[in-house]
Scaffold this motif. Structure first.
Motif, PDB file in Angstrom:
ATOM      1  N   TRP A  30       0.995  -1.260  -0.066  1.00 27.15           N
ATOM      2  CA  TRP A  30       0.118   0.154   0.045  1.00 27.15           C
ATOM      3  C   TRP A  30       0.736   1.285  -0.030  1.00 27.15           C
ATOM      4  CZ3 TRP A  30      -5.160   0.140  -0.931  1.00 27.15           C
ATOM      5  CH2 TRP A  30      -5.940  -0.993  -0.575  1.00 27.15           C
ATOM      6  N   TYR A  31       0.806   2.185  -0.989  1.00 19.40           N
ATOM      7  CA  TYR A  31       1.145   3.331  -1.040  1.00 19.40           C
ATOM      8  C   TYR A  31       0.119   4.573  -0.861  1.00 19.40           C
ATOM      9  CZ  TYR A  31       5.766   1.423  -2.994  1.00 19.40           C
ATOM     10  OH  TYR A  31       6.856   0.985  -3.181  1.00 19.40           O
ATOM     11  N   ARG A  32       0.772   5.825  -0.431  1.00 21.25           N
ATOM     12  CA  ARG A  32      -0.421   6.492  -0.278  1.00 21.25           C
ATOM     13  C   ARG A  32       0.266   8.077  -0.862  1.00 21.25           C
ATOM     14  NH1 ARG A  32      -0.540   7.643   6.305  1.00 21.25           N
ATOM     15  NH2 ARG A  32       1.500   8.262   6.779  1.00 21.25           N
ATOM     16  N   GLN A  33      -0.502   8.878  -1.329  1.00 23.55           N
ATOM     17  CA  GLN A  33      -0.050  10.142  -1.761  1.00 23.55           C
ATOM     18  C   GLN A  33      -1.105  11.275  -1.318  1.00 23.55           C
ATOM     19  OE1 GLN A  33       0.185  10.421  -6.101  1.00 23.55           O
ATOM     20  NE2 GLN A  33       1.613  12.111  -6.004  1.00 23.55           N
ATOM     21  N   LEU A  92       5.566   4.721   0.476  1.00 26.48           N
ATOM     22  CA  LEU A  92       5.020   3.398   0.959  1.00 26.48           C
ATOM     23  C   LEU A  92       4.564   3.748   2.297  1.00 26.48           C
ATOM     24  CD1 LEU A  92       5.288   0.290   0.640  1.00 26.48           C
ATOM     25  CD2 LEU A  92       7.505   0.672   1.705  1.00 26.48           C
ATOM     26  N   ALA A  93       3.469   2.951   2.491  1.00 28.00           N
ATOM     27  CA  ALA A  93       2.868   2.979   3.905  1.00 28.00           C
ATOM     28  C   ALA A  93       3.335   1.613   4.481  1.00 28.00           C
ATOM     29  CB  ALA A  93       1.304   2.962   3.749  1.00 28.00           C
ATOM     30  N   SER A  94       3.101   0.618   3.445  1.00 29.42           N
ATOM     31  CA  SER A  94       3.186  -0.699   4.146  1.00 29.42           C
ATOM     32  C   SER A  94       3.375  -1.681   3.028  1.00 29.42           C
ATOM     33  CB  SER A  94       2.111  -1.190   5.137  1.00 29.42           C
ATOM     34  OG  SER A  94       2.233  -2.448   5.838  1.00 29.42           O
ATOM     35  N   GLU A  95       4.136  -2.944   3.297  1.00 27.92           N
ATOM     36  CA  GLU A  95       3.930  -3.754   2.399  1.00 27.92           C
ATOM     37  C   GLU A  95       4.258  -5.405   2.983  1.00 27.92           C
ATOM     38  OE1 GLU A  95       7.769  -3.354  -0.069  1.00 27.92           O
ATOM     39  OE2 GLU A  95       9.016  -3.131   1.837  1.00 27.92           O
ATOM     40  N   THR A 137      -2.334  -2.154  10.099  1.00 24.31           N
ATOM     41  CA  THR A 137      -1.664  -3.447   9.963  1.00 24.31           C
ATOM     42  C   THR A 137      -2.121  -3.862   8.605  1.00 24.31           C
ATOM     43  OG1 THR A 137      -2.362  -3.942  12.373  1.00 24.31           O
ATOM     44  CG2 THR A 137      -2.215  -5.953  10.891  1.00 24.31           C
ATOM     45  N   ILE A 138      -1.079  -4.652   7.956  1.00 22.68           N
ATOM     46  CA  ILE A 138      -1.252  -5.009   6.666  1.00 22.68           C
ATOM     47  C   ILE A 138      -1.325  -6.713   6.795  1.00 22.68           C
ATOM     48  CG2 ILE A 138       1.168  -5.379   5.963  1.00 22.68           C
ATOM     49  CD1 ILE A 138       0.610  -4.509   3.244  1.00 22.68           C
ATOM     50  N   SER A 139      -2.244  -7.345   5.610  1.00 23.67           N
ATOM     51  CA  SER A 139      -2.777  -8.729   5.586  1.00 23.67           C
ATOM     52  C   SER A 139      -2.838  -8.895   4.174  1.00 23.67           C
ATOM     53  CB  SER A 139      -3.524  -9.214   6.729  1.00 23.67           C
ATOM     54  OG  SER A 139      -4.630  -8.462   6.404  1.00 23.67           O
ATOM     55  N   ARG A 140      -2.751 -10.269   4.042  1.00 22.09           N
ATOM     56  CA  ARG A 140      -3.256 -10.627   2.599  1.00 22.09           C
ATOM     57  C   ARG A 140      -3.807 -12.179   2.712  1.00 22.09           C
ATOM     58  NH1 ARG A 140       2.321 -11.092  -0.852  1.00 22.09           N
ATOM     59  NH2 ARG A 140       1.091 -12.235  -2.369  1.00 22.09           N
ATOM     60  N   ASP A 141      -4.433 -12.375   1.683  1.00 24.54           N
ATOM     61  CA  ASP A 141      -5.101 -13.535   1.184  1.00 24.54           C
ATOM     62  C   ASP A 141      -4.655 -14.107   0.126  1.00 24.54           C
ATOM     63  OD1 ASP A 141      -6.798 -15.801   0.945  1.00 24.54           O
ATOM     64  OD2 ASP A 141      -8.555 -15.166   2.076  1.00 24.54           O
ATOM     65  N   ASN A 142      -3.690 -15.028  -0.071  1.00 23.17           N
ATOM     66  CA  ASN A 142      -3.126 -15.438  -1.271  1.00 23.17           C
ATOM     67  C   ASN A 142      -4.123 -16.132  -1.954  1.00 23.17           C
ATOM     68  OD1 ASN A 142      -0.624 -14.399  -0.492  1.00 23.17           O
ATOM     69  ND2 ASN A 142       0.094 -16.296   0.322  1.00 23.17           N
ATOM     70  N   ALA A 143      -5.297 -17.037  -1.437  1.00 25.18           N
ATOM     71  CA  ALA A 143      -5.938 -17.591  -2.486  1.00 25.18           C
ATOM     72  C   ALA A 143      -7.084 -16.652  -2.710  1.00 25.18           C
ATOM     73  CB  ALA A 143      -6.982 -18.530  -1.452  1.00 25.18           C
ATOM     74  N   LYS A 144      -7.123 -15.552  -2.376  1.00 21.00           N
ATOM     75  CA  LYS A 144      -8.157 -14.597  -2.886  1.00 21.00           C
ATOM     76  C   LYS A 144      -7.632 -13.522  -3.846  1.00 21.00           C
ATOM     77  CE  LYS A 144     -11.747 -15.145   0.562  1.00 21.00           C
ATOM     78  NZ  LYS A 144     -12.617 -14.339   1.535  1.00 21.00           N
ATOM     79  N   LYS A 145      -6.256 -13.607  -3.607  1.00 24.03           N
ATOM     80  CA  LYS A 145      -5.277 -12.893  -4.370  1.00 24.03           C
ATOM     81  C   LYS A 145      -5.589 -11.197  -4.053  1.00 24.03           C
ATOM     82  CE  LYS A 145      -5.064 -15.448  -8.658  1.00 24.03           C
ATOM     83  NZ  LYS A 145      -6.020 -16.551  -8.440  1.00 24.03           N
TER      84      LYS A 145
END
Length: 122
Positions: A36-39, A47-50, A68-76
């Motif tokens: 996630w980036y922000r402007q 860059l905010a988070s990766e 807090t950053i998170s991801r779901d690889n199955a859902k892309k």
């Protein structure tokens, strides 16, 4: 073609919370780092988070302890939970992902979403 679509932005009072979502679609074989980036108005994109595919995270000092950053690889998909929001967090937030479209791709290509506005009122 690959598309990244963000959602979840909006107007919130200082101290409030928002959750951003970004979903990738199209010709995707593998996704490496998602970020996630922000402007903010009149400022450069930052860059905010990766987060890596394996879940290793990195945060800008300005958001550490609040986002807090998170991801779901199955859902892309990648998410950004934002808490204790401040007026300085007001910006357009962009999702970026490094993607291979096929198993034959030699390199990851960076794709950007269209951005979602986050406005924090004092």
């Amino acid at each position: 073609q690959v598309q990244l679509v963000e959602s979840g932005g909006g107007l919130v009072q200082a101290g409030g919370s928002l959750r951003l979502s970004c979903a990738a679609s199209g010709n995707i074989f593998n996704i490496d780092t998602m970020a996630w980036y922000r402007q903010a108005p009149g400022k450069q994109r930052e860059l905010a988070s990766e987060i890596t595919r394996g879940g290793v995270t990195n945060y800008a000092d300005s958001v550490k302890g609040r986002f807090t950053i998170s991801r779901d690889n199955a859902k892309k998909a990648v998410y950004l939970q934002m808490s204790s929001l401040k007026p300085d967090d007001t910006a357009v937030y962009y999702c970026k992902s490094s993607i291979k479209s096929t198993s034959f791709s030699l390199f990851y290509v960076e794709y950007w979403g269209q951005g979602t506005q986050v406005t924090v009122s004092a």
